[in-house]
Write a protein that holds these residues in place. Sequence first.
Motif, mmCIF file in Angstrom:
data_model
loop_
_atom_site.group_PDB
_atom_site.id
_atom_site.type_symbol
_atom_site.label_atom_id
_atom_site.label_comp_id
_atom_site.label_asym_id
_atom_site.label_seq_id
_atom_site.Cartn_x
_atom_site.Cartn_y
_atom_site.Cartn_z
ATOM 1 N N LEU A 92 0.829 11.902 9.944
ATOM 2 C CA LEU A 92 0.433 13.084 9.164
ATOM 3 C C LEU A 92 1.559 14.117 9.104
ATOM 4 N N CYS A 93 2.224 14.347 10.241
ATOM 5 C CA CYS A 93 3.336 15.317 10.242
ATOM 6 C C CYS A 93 4.463 14.819 9.341
ATOM 7 N N SER A 94 4.727 13.516 9.395
ATOM 8 C CA SER A 94 5.782 12.963 8.533
ATOM 9 C C SER A 94 5.388 13.133 7.072
ATOM 10 N N ARG A 95 4.096 12.915 6.789
ATOM 11 C CA ARG A 95 3.658 13.032 5.392
ATOM 12 C C ARG A 95 3.812 14.470 4.901
ATOM 13 N N VAL A 96 3.358 15.429 5.713
ATOM 14 C CA VAL A 96 3.402 16.828 5.260
ATOM 15 C C VAL A 96 4.846 17.353 5.247
ATOM 16 N N PHE A 97 5.516 17.273 6.402
ATOM 17 C CA PHE A 97 6.859 17.879 6.490
ATOM 18 C C PHE A 97 7.915 16.979 5.831
ATOM 19 N N LEU A 138 5.350 3.440 16.593
ATOM 20 C CA LEU A 138 6.287 4.455 16.097
ATOM 21 C C LEU A 138 7.588 3.826 15.606
ATOM 22 N N LEU A 139 7.980 2.711 16.218
ATOM 23 C CA LEU A 139 9.209 2.044 15.734
ATOM 24 C C LEU A 139 8.964 1.473 14.332
ATOM 25 N N GLY A 140 7.756 0.954 14.097
ATOM 26 C CA GLY A 140 7.414 0.478 12.755
ATOM 27 C C GLY A 140 7.397 1.628 11.753
ATOM 28 N N LEU A 141 6.804 2.746 12.177
ATOM 29 C CA LEU A 141 6.764 3.931 11.302
ATOM 30 C C LEU A 141 8.191 4.388 10.962
ATOM 31 N N THR A 142 9.066 4.337 11.966
ATOM 32 C CA THR A 142 10.466 4.756 11.774
ATOM 33 C C THR A 142 11.134 3.920 10.686
ATOM 34 N N ARG A 143 10.995 2.596 10.788
ATOM 35 C CA ARG A 143 11.651 1.719 9.806
ATOM 36 C C ARG A 143 11.024 1.909 8.419
ATOM 37 N N TYR A 144 9.702 2.070 8.398
ATOM 38 C CA TYR A 144 9.016 2.230 7.105
ATOM 39 C C TYR A 144 9.514 3.500 6.405
ATOM 40 N N LEU A 145 9.467 4.618 7.135
ATOM 41 C CA LEU A 145 9.850 5.893 6.513
ATOM 42 C C LEU A 145 11.332 5.915 6.158
ATOM 43 N N ALA A 146 12.152 5.295 7.018
ATOM 44 C CA ALA A 146 13.600 5.294 6.764
ATOM 45 C C ALA A 146 13.899 4.633 5.426
ATOM 46 N N THR A 147 13.230 3.519 5.153
ATOM 47 C CA THR A 147 13.517 2.814 3.898
ATOM 48 C C THR A 147 12.781 3.475 2.733
ATOM 49 N N TYR A 148 11.632 4.086 3.021
ATOM 50 C CA TYR A 148 10.859 4.755 1.965
ATOM 51 C C TYR A 148 11.629 5.941 1.397
ATOM 52 N N TRP A 149 12.326 6.649 2.279
ATOM 53 C CA TRP A 149 12.952 7.902 1.851
ATOM 54 C C TRP A 149 14.483 7.855 1.786
ATOM 55 N N THR A 150 15.080 6.657 1.789
ATOM 56 C CA THR A 150 16.555 6.627 1.693
ATOM 57 C C THR A 150 17.025 7.333 0.426
ATOM 58 N N GLY A 151 16.321 7.099 -0.689
ATOM 59 C CA GLY A 151 16.725 7.692 -1.974
ATOM 60 C C GLY A 151 16.615 9.212 -1.962
#
Length: 281
Positions: free
Chosen positions: A141-146, A199-212
């Motif tokens: 949730l924090c990643s989604r909002v911030f 959290l490691l899965g979340l890290t990889r997911y968000l990293a690739t989701y937001w590279t652009g």
Amino acid sequence: MSKAEVDRVRQLFDLSGRVAIITGGAGLLGYQHGEVLAAAGAHVVLLDLAISDPAKSAVRLTANHQVECMGLTADITDEASIVDASRCILAKFGRIDILINNAANNPKVEDAKELAWSRLENLPVSVWDADIRVGLTGAFLCSRVFGTYMAKNGKGVIINVASDLALISPDQRLYRVDGLPEDQQPVKPVTYPVVKSGLLGLTRYLATYWTGSNVRVNAISPGGVWNAQPDVFLNRLKHLVPMARMANQSEYQGAILFLCSDASSYMTGANLVIDGGRTCW
Ligand SMILES: NC(=O)c1ccc[n+]([C@@H]2O[C@H](COP(=O)([O-])OP(=O)(O)OC[C@H]3O[C@@H](n4cnc5c(N)ncnc54)[C@H](O)[C@@H]3O)[C@@H](O)[C@H]2O)c1
């Protein structure tokens, strides 16, 4: 080294003017992360439950570093509370640059008795739900909002605080209490490594989701931190760690500063393991 080169090195680690949010920021390690970020010039927002009094810790940070910091009461399991926090932060500082997902339930099974509830067979589903809710749902949730704010802004950094127990299973021999029957021996609850691995899965997911969008997302996996644990626990742990000791409370600050700053500008989706070598064995 020329003066220009020295300046460039300093700039790599300079966070002047940036706004950094730390969940669980009034806790043992969250506050330490705040110290190093404020020392590097960031406005630090310690976001925590009322019971942990983040405002009091923020006053200390501001006084220590002469940079305006903020303590905010918020519950990261409640998206509305995070959105409110976001509004307060933007009203005060006008920007968000860094998020450290640090809050977690971390029961101290090494120095307590009567912890038979922690065993797999007994663990209440309510504890499972609460631990996942803080450690994983809260980080999501924090990643989604911030994070969405940072992505729209075209720059940002997220760090997820995992653990050596994201990589290895807890060695339950560490927590044994002499004289207790097997079915009452305390254990590190199953939720802890589950949350940290997630959290490691979340890290990889968000990293690739937001590279652009230029939002870098990394994890750290700290080993255990010394906090006056009983000698019997320390002596057992020593044999599992090549460096033969726990971390000091400030020993993750270098990694936090590195990952939050431009010094790590080509790093995303990674997990920095800082565990005295424990996961080598
Ligand atoms: N201490 C260690 O040995 C160690 C080792 C490896 C990893 N870690 C990890 O480092 C992080 C910090 O650990 P710590 O030892 O400082 O723990 P801590 O218990 O001192 O701090 C956790 C903080 O999170 C806050 N929190 C809990 N639920 C919350 C919620 N719903 N909303 C907002 N805040 C909430 C608590 O109030 C507390 O201030 C945790 O993720 C932990 O798993 C700790």
